[in-house]
Design an enzyme around this catalytic site. Structure first.
Site, PDB file in Angstrom:
ATOM      1  N   ASP A 147      49.459  48.762  39.825  1.00 35.66           N
ATOM      2  CA  ASP A 147      50.279  48.944  41.018  1.00 35.66           C
ATOM      3  C   ASP A 147      51.333  50.028  40.821  1.00 35.66           C
ATOM      4  O   ASP A 147      51.640  50.426  39.695  1.00 35.66           O
ATOM      5  CB  ASP A 147      51.000  47.631  41.355  1.00 35.66           C
ATOM      6  CG  ASP A 147      50.043  46.509  41.707  1.00 35.66           C
ATOM      7  OD1 ASP A 147      48.907  46.804  42.117  1.00 35.66           O
ATOM      8  OD2 ASP A 147      50.442  45.334  41.571  1.00 35.66           O
ATOM      9  N   TYR A 178      48.095  41.931  29.413  1.00 29.91           N
ATOM     10  CA  TYR A 178      49.277  42.423  30.104  1.00 29.91           C
ATOM     11  C   TYR A 178      50.515  41.765  29.501  1.00 29.91           C
ATOM     12  O   TYR A 178      50.448  40.631  29.014  1.00 29.91           O
ATOM     13  CB  TYR A 178      49.246  42.065  31.586  1.00 29.91           C
ATOM     14  CG  TYR A 178      48.315  42.890  32.441  1.00 29.91           C
ATOM     15  CD1 TYR A 178      48.768  44.042  33.079  1.00 29.91           C
ATOM     16  CD2 TYR A 178      46.988  42.504  32.643  1.00 29.91           C
ATOM     17  CE1 TYR A 178      47.929  44.787  33.882  1.00 29.91           C
ATOM     18  CE2 TYR A 178      46.137  43.248  33.433  1.00 29.91           C
ATOM     19  CZ  TYR A 178      46.617  44.385  34.058  1.00 29.91           C
ATOM     20  OH  TYR A 178      45.770  45.125  34.847  1.00 29.91           O
TER      21      TYR A 178
END
Length: 245
Positions: free
Chosen positions: A53, A111
């Site tokens: 993103d 992540y």
């Protein structure tokens, strides 16, 4: 035709995310493709392991591209790091078999999300951590992480509207590390849905603040309703650490 794999590190603050948007050079993909064209003279489309993103960072994003260039890997690495902006670095260039595909061959990813938990904000970590002033209950947060681990339908922890594809994913581990006021949450899984890590993280934080009970995770898995989960936390504290093949 050669198949080249890139491992990429970037600070996502100035960009609109990974995916190219028309002719805009405000994306990671767009910026790398324009530099590859400068390097090879070819119009090249790179394939990323997945989208990140706007504002999200990466330590180990992976992409591949096809080229007829006869430049060595060392020459490519030198050229790219010379002409790419300094908030984007190619850490490795590898020659791969023809069938290697940066997205389709992915077996898992890691992540990390960072939370600065202190009444006093941080100047040095402000661009890479989410500031939470109130005290967090780490024990409850770790219980939440345990409930999120395993194979589940994570549609309730995603911003996806509708999809015909499976939304079942396996989270192998969520590791929590504390460095003073800085909390690090590492998510290791076989795949992640749109905004999944940020929504899981928002839910974990609200559990740590006492705004949601730990049991809400069971309810979200059962009812598959996004509205029951926590807020989508900001992207600037999220890092794509590694892609597994």
């Amino acid at each position: 035709m050669r198949n080249i794999k890139l491992t990429i590190e970037y600070d996502g603050r100035r960009y609109l995310g990974w995916q190219r948007l028309g002719d805009s050079d405000k994306t990671i993909q767009g910026k790398i493709e324009s530099t590859l064209k400068q390097m090879t003279g070819e119009t090249i489309e790179i394939i990323g392991s997945g989208r990140t993103d706007a504002g999200t960072h990466a330590r180990g994003q992976v992409a591949n591209f096809k080229t007829t260039s006869d430049l060595t890997r060392e020459q490519m690495l030198s050229f790219l790091n010379r002409y790419l902006p300094n908030d984007m670095v190619i850490t490795k260039v590898e020659e791969m078999p023809e069938r290697f595909h940066a997205r389709y061959n992915v077996k898992g990813k890691q992540y990390s999300y960072y939370v600065w938990n202190s009444e006093v904000p941080t100047a040095l970590e402000r661009h890479t951590s989410f500031h939470v002033k109130q005290a967090l209950d780490l024990e409850k947060m770790q219980l939440a992480c345990q409930k999120l681990t395993g194979q589940h339908d994570f549609i309730g922890f995603s911003s996806l509207k509708k999809t015909k594809k499976s939304t079942v994913r396996t989270i192998e581990a969520i590791n929590v590390n504390q460095y003073g006021n800085l909390l690090e949450f590492q998510f290791v899984g076989d795949g992640f849905l749109y905004n999944m890590v940020r929504i899981m993280m928002g839910t974990i934080i609200e559990i740590g603040l006492g705004k949601l009970p730990v049991e809400v995770i069971d309810e979200i898995f059962a009812k598959k309703v996004r509205q029951q989960a926590g807020e989508t936390v900001p992207a600037h504290a999220l890092f794509l650490d590694e892609v597994y093949y």
